[in-house]
Each structure stands twice: as C-alpha cells, then as structure tokens.
Write a protein that holds these residues in place. Structure first.
Motif, PDB file in Angstrom:
ATOM      1  N   ALA A  15       0.923  -1.261  -0.199  1.00  0.00           N
ATOM      2  CA  ALA A  15      -0.111   0.122   0.029  1.00  0.00           C
ATOM      3  C   ALA A  15       0.766   1.380  -0.038  1.00  0.00           C
ATOM      4  O   ALA A  15       0.263   2.441  -0.100  1.00  0.00           O
ATOM      5  CB  ALA A  15      -0.928  -0.108   1.139  1.00  0.00           C
ATOM      6  N   ARG A  21      -1.273   2.298  -2.917  1.00  0.00           N
ATOM      7  CA  ARG A  21      -1.269   3.644  -2.433  1.00  0.00           C
ATOM      8  C   ARG A  21      -2.669   4.302  -2.889  1.00  0.00           C
ATOM      9  O   ARG A  21      -3.413   5.008  -2.281  1.00  0.00           O
ATOM     10  CB  ARG A  21      -0.012   4.316  -2.857  1.00  0.00           C
ATOM     11  CG  ARG A  21       0.218   5.694  -2.177  1.00  0.00           C
ATOM     12  CD  ARG A  21       1.325   6.522  -2.955  1.00  0.00           C
ATOM     13  NE  ARG A  21       1.370   7.878  -2.228  1.00  0.00           N
ATOM     14  CZ  ARG A  21       2.114   8.179  -1.201  1.00  0.00           C
ATOM     15  NH1 ARG A  21       2.678   7.597  -0.618  1.00  0.00           N
ATOM     16  NH2 ARG A  21       1.847   9.261  -0.962  1.00  0.00           N
ATOM     17  N   ILE A  36      -1.694   0.122   6.018  1.00  0.00           N
ATOM     18  CA  ILE A  36      -0.565   0.184   5.123  1.00  0.00           C
ATOM     19  C   ILE A  36       0.591  -0.908   5.358  1.00  0.00           C
ATOM     20  O   ILE A  36       1.311  -0.850   6.140  1.00  0.00           O
ATOM     21  CB  ILE A  36       0.204   1.488   5.129  1.00  0.00           C
ATOM     22  CG1 ILE A  36      -0.787   2.643   5.202  1.00  0.00           C
ATOM     23  CG2 ILE A  36       1.011   1.680   3.985  1.00  0.00           C
ATOM     24  CD1 ILE A  36      -1.799   2.778   4.011  1.00  0.00           C
ATOM     25  N   GLY A  44       6.005   3.419   3.929  1.00  0.00           N
ATOM     26  CA  GLY A  44       4.526   3.131   4.617  1.00  0.00           C
ATOM     27  C   GLY A  44       4.182   3.878   5.723  1.00  0.00           C
ATOM     28  O   GLY A  44       3.313   4.517   5.852  1.00  0.00           O
ATOM     29  N   SER A  62       0.878   1.867   9.797  1.00  0.00           N
ATOM     30  CA  SER A  62       1.644   1.032   8.816  1.00  0.00           C
ATOM     31  C   SER A  62       2.037   0.018   9.632  1.00  0.00           C
ATOM     32  O   SER A  62       2.320   0.005  10.818  1.00  0.00           O
ATOM     33  CB  SER A  62       2.894   1.879   8.117  1.00  0.00           C
ATOM     34  OG  SER A  62       3.467   2.676   9.304  1.00  0.00           O
TER      35      SER A  62
END
Length: 289
Positions: A15, A21, A36, A44, A62
């Motif tokens: 991500a 993303r 993430i 991240g 993250s």
C-alpha cells in the motif's frame, strides 16, 4: 457505485506505492480507516503520517510486512485488530514484476554452465504472499460479526489479464496470476453463503513503480497503459453493500469487462468436478455441501 461505510477498516498489502497507495487514498477519502502493510516501512510510515495529518485524526497505521513471511502478515493483522477492532476489507495487492526464473536459452553455452535452481520469487510474492493474505482475511472474517455493509468481510485480490493470457516473457507472472484467478473463483463459491465475498481486479499494464520507468516509455507513447481511475472504479464496485462475488473485473486501457471462466468441455467435466468437491469435503470433515 457502492461506497464503504464511515469507519470501515481496510488492510492493504503493497500500500505504500502504486495501486495500493491509490486505493488507500480513495478509501480514506470515503471516511475509511486503512492499514498500510508494506515491505518498505519508511515509505509506509510516511504515507500513513500524510493521511493522518490531512484528516486530522488517526485514519491510517503502517506495518512493515514481507508478504511471503506468514509471521509478518499475522503480526500486521493483529496490529490492525488491536488498533481498529475489526477488518472489513482485505486487499491482497502486493506484487512484483517478472524475475527471470531461468537463464536465457542458449544451446551454444549451455554445456559450459551449471544447471541452476530456478528463481521462484515472482510466484513467492504474487501467489504465496497473496494466499497468506487471503488465509488471514478469511479466518479473521470468520471470527467477527456482520459489519455495517451486511458482510463479515470482503477479500479483493489484485490479479492481471495475464491470469488469462500467456506471456512468453513472463511465465511465472502469468502462472501466479492464473493461480490467483482460479483461487478466487473457487474460494468465492465456498464462501458465497457465509456473508463473505471474494473478487479479483485484473488490469493490463498500469503505470506504477512495479518496474523501472524505462519499461513504461513505449507504452506511454503508444497509449497502451491501463487507466488507474478505471482500476480504482473496479475495486469500488466490490465494496459496501455490493453482492458481486467470484468475478474477475478486468481493465485494458479504456475498456472494462468481467472476464468469463473457461467453459470449454465444462458439461463433460462438471459431474466429476462436483463429485470430487463433495467427496473431499467429507474427507476433510467439512459440512459444506
């Protein structure tokens, strides 16, 4: 177009860049919360901080995650549950481009070279890593109640049109994506009556950091790249109250379609295929019919 409910939680692998993303940004813009999960922990963390600063609250966390390592993904799921209490959507998205699995074919030099072990990194990440994500998603959904959108959870896998079409330059990429497509179709049947949906998004080449930028130049020149906006729209179709299940939503430049399963000789094979499911469920101690 279906939308997520406010505060619903998404776990997204890969991500910190590319499709992942863009997907995380879209979901936060719809008042969602995101995890993430990415091998690049610095990118991240920075991305999560940017999302949180923009929204003025904690909407993203993250987790450094090597998707090929079960323990990494398990820890990331546990972190997500600890922070946000449940996970509504899981996007098995992390992937890499083809890594040459064997040296180039050259009979003239072959006898002077040793036979080497194949490089299976493409399959490890694009297939095994996504199956780890799927396994955690499905067991997590099993352990939580139906959410605001009417489902225990939704699993969406990033595949590719190369899940249907061969590529002489990318045999392992094509093999891994074909595996994802048929896993999705098979698992979707199993979970169809369990308040869980499973789908795959299958674009042709999208302009992302998955490969060196020089690779994309001729595609840009010939306008052969798939539109990221259309890719995100296909993800969107699977969210919220959508009952889409077992579908491969595909994108090539400006074209979108649901790719049908191969039905060649299906009627001949179906009785044996169906019976083996029944017999295996008995063997596995599974009460599914």
């Amino acid at each position: 177009m279906p939308f997520i409910s406010r505060g619903e939680v998404s776990y997204i692998t890969g991500a910190a860049s590319g499709i992942g993303r863009a997907l995380a940004t879209m979901l936060v813009n719809q008042s969602g919360l995101v995890v993430i999960a990415d091998l690049n922990s610095e990118a991240g963390s920075k991305f999560a901080s940017e999302l949180n600063e923009k929204e003025g609250s904690i909407v993203a966390i993250s987790a450094k995650t090597d998707t090929t390592v079960w323990e990494d993904q398990l820890a990331a799921f546990q972190q997500a549950k600890s922070t946000f209490k449940r996970i509504d959507y899981v996007f098995a998205n992390a992937g890499i481009a083809e890594h040459p699995w064997l040296p180039p074919f050259d009979p003239e030099t072959a006898t002077s070279r040793p036979i080497v072990k194949p490089d299976l990194a493409t399959v490890d990440i694009n297939l095994t890593g996504q199956l780890y994500t799927a396994a955690l998603a499905l067991q997590t959904f099993e352990r939580q109640e139906v959410g605001p959108s009417g489902f225990r959870g939704k699993l969406i896998l990033t595949a590719s049109v190369f899940g249907y079409y061969p590529s002489r330059a990318m045999p392992l990429y094509a093999a891994s994506k074909a595996g994802i497509i048929n896993f999705m179709r098979s698992a979707a049947q199993y979970y169809a009556a369990k308040n869980i949906t499973i789908n795959a998004i299958a674009p042709n080449l999208v302009d992302t950091p998955i490969a060196p930028d020089v690779l994309f130049v001729p595609f840009r020149e010939r306008k052969l790249l798939s539109d990221m906006k259309l890719v995100l729209e296909q993800f969107q179709k699977c969210l919220g109250e959508s009952d889409i299940n077992g579908q491969a939503l595909s994108i090539c430049q400006e074209s979108i379609w649901i790719h049908p399963p191969d039905t060649h000789m299906f009627e001949k094979n179906d009785p044996a295929c169906e019976l083996i499911s029944v017999q295996l469920f008995k063997l596995f101690g599974d009460n599914t019919l």
